[in-house]
Each structure stands twice: as structure tokens, then as C-alpha cells.
Design a protein around this motif. Structure first.
Motif, PDB file in Angstrom:
ATOM      1  N   ASP A  71     144.847 116.380   5.685  1.00 56.50           N
ATOM      2  CA  ASP A  71     144.410 115.596   6.193  1.00 56.50           C
ATOM      3  C   ASP A  71     144.114 115.014   7.571  1.00 56.50           C
ATOM      4  N   LYS A  77     138.576 107.992  11.236  1.00 58.27           N
ATOM      5  CA  LYS A  77     138.698 107.331  13.134  1.00 58.27           C
ATOM      6  C   LYS A  77     137.178 107.015  14.091  1.00 58.27           C
ATOM      7  N   LYS A  84     141.626 115.313  10.547  1.00 64.48           N
ATOM      8  CA  LYS A  84     140.692 113.847  11.132  1.00 64.48           C
ATOM      9  C   LYS A  84     139.846 114.303  11.065  1.00 64.48           C
ATOM     10  N   ASN A  96     142.332 109.696   6.549  1.00 66.59           N
ATOM     11  CA  ASN A  96     142.106 110.053   8.344  1.00 66.59           C
ATOM     12  C   ASN A  96     141.115 109.804   8.836  1.00 66.59           C
TER      13      ASN A  96
END
Ligand code: BG6
Length: 468
Positions: free
Chosen positions: A366, A414, A368, A412
Motif C-alpha cells: 500500500d 494521492k 503511497k 493508494n
């Protein structure tokens, strides 16, 4: 679905490609200032002496970014403006210039996302061996620390290096970037290892300063796919991913090199000169690396290098189009009849993007992610005085849809930074290859003009991508 509220819609640039002002404000001479002036090294012998004059026009440019609704601006800091001779005194005028950029962004609520190394660095260091000289590790860490201390109260997102594979491969294999060395794989792997150590060291320094921001690195993200189901081609694609992705991502995210490549390098006598302390440092820093930045433009279609073709290192062969064998002769990239390509021969493949993101999730979990570059290099049509860059809109739209889908799948992600915020200097393709939302008129005083994509991206941001 709207994009989540903490997702950043941004756009990017890099110091050498936009700033100009090459000998102003106490800046030292960089490797690119020197290299680009060697005749024949760049398309039409263009260089960044003036670029698009962002050095003087940053206020106008950031105002336009604000008008577009940009939430974040990814820019790079030129090492030679901060420490002109690479290792000595900090140049206050350089600090002031980036303070101005940062403060101007903050005035409009634009989040500054800073890259410390987007390829230009003090020429004096290049002359001392550049990334082959381990002194670079401490020199970089010192420069990074100076930036954290000067800007870290306001900059909370840091990228250490941009695209290590590119400046190393183009610098030591293809010879089309400085230092212009051709076909020296030993140096290529050594340089990349030294960069990873410099990254690890800087991550540790950043965390020790307790500035409570995030730090990561940006890598090229060109996942390799086999052209068919033949075992030999699948092997070639896997080999390519190991050497071009895992070699770069593993030391940052896992703190160790991929076994497959380490073994291969040992067999070929190409193992970098590395110490236990350096390898330990990679391991120690990995958990503190906050994110991985991905520059995705295209995937690679790969097959076994049957005809044993050899690399022909010319600038024309190394501007990103397929057709090159790998440095070790194991695989080559090919153009496929059923794929779509840009004017510069880069495949357009949103599916390849999604497939690659899934591969990363599988290998690294996961972590980022930010898309720190993605965009279309084109020659934009001007129709009745308007820059109608419709193919760019289409390209970004298709890739943003993938980002949305990936988020829905639990990847994930962003933020998304289009390359580029404004038309700028392409390292090897001059000003002809445009990427920006903002057009720069080279025939009229470098005047800025909003393109069709400017208005389109503004709307995407306003609606948080709901209609994509
Ligand atoms: C990335 C770089 O490799 O691709 C950018 O980080 C660059 O600096 C971009 O401009 C596009 O490359 P090109 O060759 O099309 O200008």
C-alpha cells in the motif's frame, strides 16, 4: 465519483527547463549549461539560458496556475542556485528566489511540491566525477539539508531525485545526457547505487529535523509487457522489469536490491563498489520513505533480442521511442502495429498504466503514490489564434480515468501532476515538443497564452473529476 478531498490536482516543471537566468542571482554553472552548448547535443542546439524565463516571470506564471485552480505545483530547485560550487557556502540570492516561488504559491493556496534534483547540478562536481564519485553523496545530503532548513517550514512535500534511470542510462550508456559517456554499464550501476545512498542519507536527515512533512523519490514508470505469450518474450519482459523497475524501486521501498539483478550483475562483473554501511543505510532509510512518485508516459513492449542487435547510442535513438536493445543485449523494445503512438513515437496506453499500478501494488503493497508526471508531448495546433490542444485533453482525461479506477481498487494514489504546467524546454527536443496548459510564444516575447487544456483542467479540478 469525485476524487477524494485529500487528492492533489497539480502540474509540474523543472528548473533547467523553465527558469533561464542561467548566470543570474549568483547561480553556479551547471552540467547542463555546459553540455547543451556542445554543438549537436540537443535538437537545434537549444539550451536553457533563457528557457521560458520563469526566473523573471514566476509571478505571472503562478498567477496563471492559480487561475487554473491548480492545487499543487511541482517544481525543482537548482542545486547551483543554492550552493553554486556544489559544496561551499549557501547563496542567499538563490534561497530568496525559491522563497519567492514558494511564498507566491502559498499566497494562492497552491501546495509547493519540491524536487531537489531534476538533473542540473554544479558543473564543478561533474568535473570531479559526478555520480561516480562518492563525494557526491555527502555533497547532495548537505545541499538537501540546506533546502530543508531554508524552506521546510513551508514545503511539506519533498522529492529527492527525478528519474534516476534516465540521468544514469542517458549519461553512462547512451551518452546523450551529461556526462556523455557511452556504453559503460559498470559506471551506470555505480552511479545509480550512489544516488540511492544519497537519497537514503537525505531521508534520514529530513526525518531528524522533525519538520513533519513527507519525503520520497520520483522514478520513471514504464512497465514492460511481453509482445506475445512466447516464453522467451515473457522472460524478456520480466528481465526488463527487474532491471528497469525493481532495481530502482526495491532499494527505496524494500531497502535492498532485487536478487535477480544482483546475481546477474555479479555474473557479468558489474556489481557496484558498495560497502556494508551503504547497504545498511538503504535498509535503515526504507521505512522512512513516505511515498513513491511515478512519471508515467508509456509502457514498453518487449521481446527477446533475437537478432543480437547492438545499441546505437545517438540522440535520435534515445528520445524515448521504442527500437532499442537493452544494454546487456537480452531484450529490445518494439513498436507494435496495433498500438497508438505520439508524434515522437511514444505509445499512448492508459491500460498499460493501470496494469503497471496493479503490478506495483502486488510487489510493494500500500505504499503511497503520486503521479508526478504524465502528459502528451505534441505540436499543438493553433486555430484562429487559439491553441487547440485537444489530443492533450484526451490523453490526460484517459489517464485520469485510470487514476480514478486505481483509487477505487484501493491503490493508494494521492495526487496527479500533469507534465507540464507550461510549455518548456525539452532536454533533447527543444521547444518544438510542447506539454503545457500554458502556451509560450517564442516569436513574440515569450508571451503566455491559455490553451484549451487550461480551461478543461480548471473544470476538472473545480468538479473534482466527477465527470471523468
Ligand atoms: C521526463 C522528465 O523524463 O520526461 C522531464 O522528467 C521531461 O524533465 C519529460 O521533460 C518529457 O520528456 P521529453 O523528452 O518528451 O521532453
Amino acid at each position: 465519483m469525485k476524487f477524494p478531498n485529500d487528492f492533489l490536482f497539480g502540474a509540474a516543471s523543472a528548473s533547467y527547463q523553465v527558469e533561464g537566468g542561467w548566470n543570474e542571482g549568483g547561480k553556479g554553472v551547471t552540467n547542463w549549461d555546459v553540455f547543451s552548448k556542445i554543438p549537436g547535443k540537443t535538437f537545434e542546439n537549444t539550451n536553457g539560458d533563457v528557457a521560458v524565463d520563469h526566473y523573471h516571470r514566476y509571478k505571472e506564471d503562478i498567477k496563471l496556475m492559480a487561475e487554473m485552480g491548480l492545487e499543487s505545483y511541482r517544481f525543482s530547485i537548482s542545486w547551483a542556485r543554492i550552493i553554486p560550487d556544489g559544496v561551499g557556502e549557501v547563496n542567499q540570492e538563490g534561497i530568496e528566489f525559491y522563497n519567492n516561488i514558494i511564498n507566491e504559491c502559498l499566497k494562492y493556496g497552491i501546495v509547493p511540491f519540491a524536487t531537489l534534483y531534476h538533473w542540473d547540478f554544479p558543473q564543478v562536481l561533474e568535473e570531479q566525477g559526478g555520480w561516480l564519485n562518492k563525494k557526491m553523496i555527502d555533497a547532495f545530503a548537505k545541499y538537501a539539508e540546506a533546502c530543508f532548513k531554508a524552506f521546510g517550514d513551508r514545503v511539506k512535500h519533498w522529492i529527492t531525485f527525478n528519474e534516476t534511470i534516465n540521468f544514469c542510462r542517458l549519461g553512462y550508456i547512451a551518452g546523450v545526457h551529461p556526462p556523455g559517456i557511452t556504453m559503460d554499464p559498470k559506471k551506470y550501476f555505480q552511479a545509480s547505487h550512489n544516488v540511492f545512498v544519497a537519497h537514503a542519507k537525505s531521508v534520514k536527515i529530513y526525518k531528524s529535523l522533525r519538520q513533519f512533512g513527507e519525503i520520497g523519490i520520483t522514478h520513471v514508470f514504464s512497465p514492460a509487457y511481453s509482445i506475445d505469450d512466447k516464453e522467451e518474450n515473457k522472460f524478456a519482459a520480466n528481465h526488463c522489469n527487474n532491471y528497469e523497475i525493481f532495481w530502482y524501486y526495491d532499494p527505496i521501498l524494500k531497502g535492498e536490491y532485487p536478487e535477480y539483478v544482483v546475481k546477474g550483475l555479479m555474473e557479468k562483473g558489474l556489481t557496484p563498489d558498495w560497502t556494508k554501511e551503504e547497504l545498511d543505510l538503504l535498509k535503515e532509510a526504507a521505512p522512512y520513505n513516505d511515498f513513491m512518485g511515478l512519471n508515467y508516459y508509456k509502457p514498453q513492449r518487449v521481446m527477446k533480442n533475437i537478432a543480437n542487435e547492438e545499441i546505437n547510442p545517438t540522440r535520435e535513438n534515445f528520445t524515448g521511442a521504442p527500437g532499442n536493445p537493452s544494454f546487456d543485449g537480452v531484450y529490445k523494445t518494439v513498436k507494435m502495429a496495433d498500438k497508438v503512438y505520439t508524434k515522437w513515437g511514444w505509445e499512448i496506453s492508459p491500460e498499460g498504466f493501470l496494469g503497471g499500478l496493479r503490478m506495483l501494488k502486488e510487489r510493494y503493497g500500500d505504499i503511497k503514490l503520486y503521479i508526478t508526471e504524465n502528459g502528451l508531448g505534441d505540436v499543438d495546433p493553433i486555430i484562429e489564434d487559439e491553441v487547440m490542444d485537444i489530443p492533450r485533453i484526451k490523453y490526460i482525461e484517459e489517464h485520469l480515468k485510470v487514476v480514478k479506477k486505481a483509487i477505487n481498487e484501493g491503490i493508494n494514489l494521492k495526487g496527479y501532476y500533469a507534465w507540464s504546467v507550461i510549455d518548456l524546454l525539452s532536454w533533447l527536443n527543444g521547444f518544438k515538443k510542447q506539454y503545457g496548459f500554458i502556451y509560450v510564444d517564442h516569436k513574440d516575447n515569450l508571451n503566455r497564452k491559455k490553451k484549451a487544456s487550461f480551461y478543461w483542467y480548471k473544470e476538472v479540478i473545480e468538479t473534482r473529476g466527477e465527470n471523468l
